[in-house]
Scaffold this motif. Structure first.
Motif, PDB file in Angstrom:
ATOM      1  N   GLN A  26       0.850  -1.267   0.088  1.00 31.00           N
ATOM      2  CA  GLN A  26      -0.130   0.001   0.039  1.00 31.00           C
ATOM      3  C   GLN A  26       1.089   1.303  -0.025  1.00 31.00           C
ATOM      4  OE1 GLN A  26      -3.526   0.162   2.346  1.00 31.00           O
ATOM      5  NE2 GLN A  26      -3.589  -1.764   2.968  1.00 31.00           N
ATOM      6  N   ILE A 158      -7.098   9.303  -3.911  1.00 34.78           N
ATOM      7  CA  ILE A 158      -7.909   8.729  -2.961  1.00 34.78           C
ATOM      8  C   ILE A 158      -8.878   7.546  -3.750  1.00 34.78           C
ATOM      9  CG2 ILE A 158      -9.757   8.714  -1.170  1.00 34.78           C
ATOM     10  CD1 ILE A 158      -8.684  11.645  -0.454  1.00 34.78           C
ATOM     11  N   GLN A 159      -9.566   8.111  -4.679  1.00 36.10           N
ATOM     12  CA  GLN A 159     -10.203   7.087  -5.422  1.00 36.10           C
ATOM     13  C   GLN A 159      -9.529   5.827  -5.894  1.00 36.10           C
ATOM     14  OE1 GLN A 159     -13.274   7.044  -5.032  1.00 36.10           O
ATOM     15  NE2 GLN A 159     -13.146   9.169  -4.013  1.00 36.10           N
ATOM     16  N   ILE A 162      -8.703   3.720  -3.271  1.00 35.94           N
ATOM     17  CA  ILE A 162      -9.758   2.482  -2.873  1.00 35.94           C
ATOM     18  C   ILE A 162     -10.004   1.421  -3.751  1.00 35.94           C
ATOM     19  CG2 ILE A 162     -12.457   2.608  -2.491  1.00 35.94           C
ATOM     20  CD1 ILE A 162     -12.086   5.467  -1.494  1.00 35.94           C
ATOM     21  N   GLN A 164      -7.780   0.037  -5.658  1.00 35.63           N
ATOM     22  CA  GLN A 164      -7.084  -1.093  -5.477  1.00 35.63           C
ATOM     23  C   GLN A 164      -7.061  -1.917  -4.139  1.00 35.63           C
ATOM     24  OE1 GLN A 164      -3.701   1.914  -6.110  1.00 35.63           O
ATOM     25  NE2 GLN A 164      -2.509   0.472  -7.293  1.00 35.63           N
ATOM     26  N   GLY A 165      -7.850  -1.381  -3.481  1.00 32.33           N
ATOM     27  CA  GLY A 165      -8.260  -2.039  -2.043  1.00 32.33           C
ATOM     28  C   GLY A 165      -6.995  -1.714  -0.870  1.00 32.33           C
ATOM     29  N   TYR A 166      -6.519  -0.468  -1.357  1.00 30.24           N
ATOM     30  CA  TYR A 166      -5.514   0.034  -0.426  1.00 30.24           C
ATOM     31  C   TYR A 166      -6.238   1.083   0.532  1.00 30.24           C
ATOM     32  CZ  TYR A 166      -1.762  -1.328  -3.351  1.00 30.24           C
ATOM     33  OH  TYR A 166      -0.830  -2.051  -4.302  1.00 30.24           O
ATOM     34  N   ASN A 167      -6.996   0.115   1.557  1.00 26.92           N
ATOM     35  CA  ASN A 167      -7.848   1.035   2.476  1.00 26.92           C
ATOM     36  C   ASN A 167      -6.973   1.986   3.664  1.00 26.92           C
ATOM     37  OD1 ASN A 167     -10.204   0.387   1.124  1.00 26.92           O
ATOM     38  ND2 ASN A 167     -10.204  -1.831   2.439  1.00 26.92           N
ATOM     39  N   ASN A 168      -6.013   1.392   3.996  1.00 21.56           N
ATOM     40  CA  ASN A 168      -5.120   2.107   5.028  1.00 21.56           C
ATOM     41  C   ASN A 168      -4.758   3.416   4.260  1.00 21.56           C
ATOM     42  OD1 ASN A 168      -5.342  -0.363   6.739  1.00 21.56           O
ATOM     43  ND2 ASN A 168      -3.358  -0.934   6.486  1.00 21.56           N
ATOM     44  N   ALA A 170      -5.898   4.798   1.812  1.00 24.61           N
ATOM     45  CA  ALA A 170      -7.296   5.910   1.476  1.00 24.61           C
ATOM     46  C   ALA A 170      -7.486   6.532   2.806  1.00 24.61           C
ATOM     47  CB  ALA A 170      -8.077   5.045   0.855  1.00 24.61           C
ATOM     48  N   ASN A 171      -7.497   5.815   3.986  1.00 24.81           N
ATOM     49  CA  ASN A 171      -7.625   6.428   5.291  1.00 24.81           C
ATOM     50  C   ASN A 171      -6.988   7.555   5.671  1.00 24.81           C
ATOM     51  OD1 ASN A 171     -10.377   4.953   5.354  1.00 24.81           O
ATOM     52  ND2 ASN A 171      -9.538   3.341   6.597  1.00 24.81           N
ATOM     53  N   LYS A 174      -7.531  10.375   3.693  1.00 26.25           N
ATOM     54  CA  LYS A 174      -8.499  11.308   3.978  1.00 26.25           C
ATOM     55  C   LYS A 174      -8.399  11.846   5.305  1.00 26.25           C
ATOM     56  CE  LYS A 174     -11.123   7.756   2.687  1.00 26.25           C
ATOM     57  NZ  LYS A 174     -12.551   7.059   2.514  1.00 26.25           N
TER      58      LYS A 174
END
Ligand SMILES: C[S@@+](CC[C@H](N)C(=O)[O-])C[C@H]1O[C@@H](n2cnc3c(N)ncnc32)[C@H](O)[C@@H]1O
Length: 212
Positions: A26, A158-159, A162, A164-168, A170-171, A174
């Motif tokens: 990520q 950010i989009q 998300i 790519q499933g890179y939630n950490n 993206a958070n 944000k």
């Protein structure tokens, strides 16, 4: 202010160096060319250096290798402990932050890598105003950090994270205070600096600001 991210970095301190080495998918692009970025911050520096957000001491060590005297400031206790293990004993890494710090002598260059986004834009302005008073003519601020050309580029990143499933990641994008080049440009210029921006990967730019 200052202590807001301490728990996060206390927890991250022991694995941080594996992230900068690109071991986490990520954050791979965030830390792409990490050594070159730090080396270029060193090259753009001169004289006595004040470093904010020392982390595990990677930039500090490069500064010392280049022969600079460095005063480090780091608010996370665990990061300070690791930095102290990696640095020569005589190097000072004090508790403090971008806005609350003491300097024992005249500073020529203020540096930081991957840290200035922990301040809100309002705090960034207060910090640069403070540094403007601290530096003499020709003194410099050299900061490497994630920064975006405009709001569209920020939102798109950010989009993509998300998707790519890179939630950490993206958070993180944000919830921390990443800013825009035009905002940093006006903060520097309003405080009497001439600034240039150079890009190193999708996220990170070096901002080199010289006091007029
Ligand atoms: C991502 S790490 C970067 C560490 C190191 N500079 C590097 O390039 O590897 C961010 C560092 O900034 C520090 N930090 C967070 N908030 C800060 C603040 N308000 N003032 C100074 N440092 C801060 C953290 O504790 C952490 O050590």
């Amino acid at each position: 202010m200052g202590t807001e991210f301490n728990q996060l970095f206390d927890e991250w301190a022991h694995t941080y160096d594996s992230f900068v080495a690109g071991k986490d998918d990520q954050y791979k692009e965030v830390f792409a060319h990490y050594d070159t970025i730090l080396d270029d911050v060193v090259t753009k520096s001169s004289g006595t250096v004040l470093e904010f957000g020392v982390g595990t001491g990677n930039l500090t060590n490069k500064m010392l290798d280049a022969g600079y005297r460095v005063y480090g400031i780091e608010p996370s206790k665990e990061m300070r402990a690791i930095a102290k293990q990696k640095l020569p004993k005589e190097v000072s890494v004090a508790d403090g932050d971008f806005l609350n710090f003491e300097v024992p002598e005249q500073i020529d260059t203020i540096v930081s890598t991957y840290a200035f986004h922990h301040l809100t834009d309002e705090e960034k302005r207060i910090a640069v105003e403070k540094y403007s008073q601290l530096l003499n003519k020709g003194g410099k601020i050299v900061f490497a950090d994630t920064i975006f050309v405009d709001r569209e580029a920020y939102d798109k990143t950010i989009q993509e994270a998300i998707a790519q499933g890179y939630n950490n990641l993206a958070n993180d994008l944000k919830s921390e205070y990443y800013t825009l080049i035009p905002i940093m440009q006006s903060i520097f210029e309003d405080n009497g600096f001439h600034v240039t921006f150079s890009r190193y990967n999708h996220f990170v730019w070096i901002m080199e600001a010289a006091k007029n």
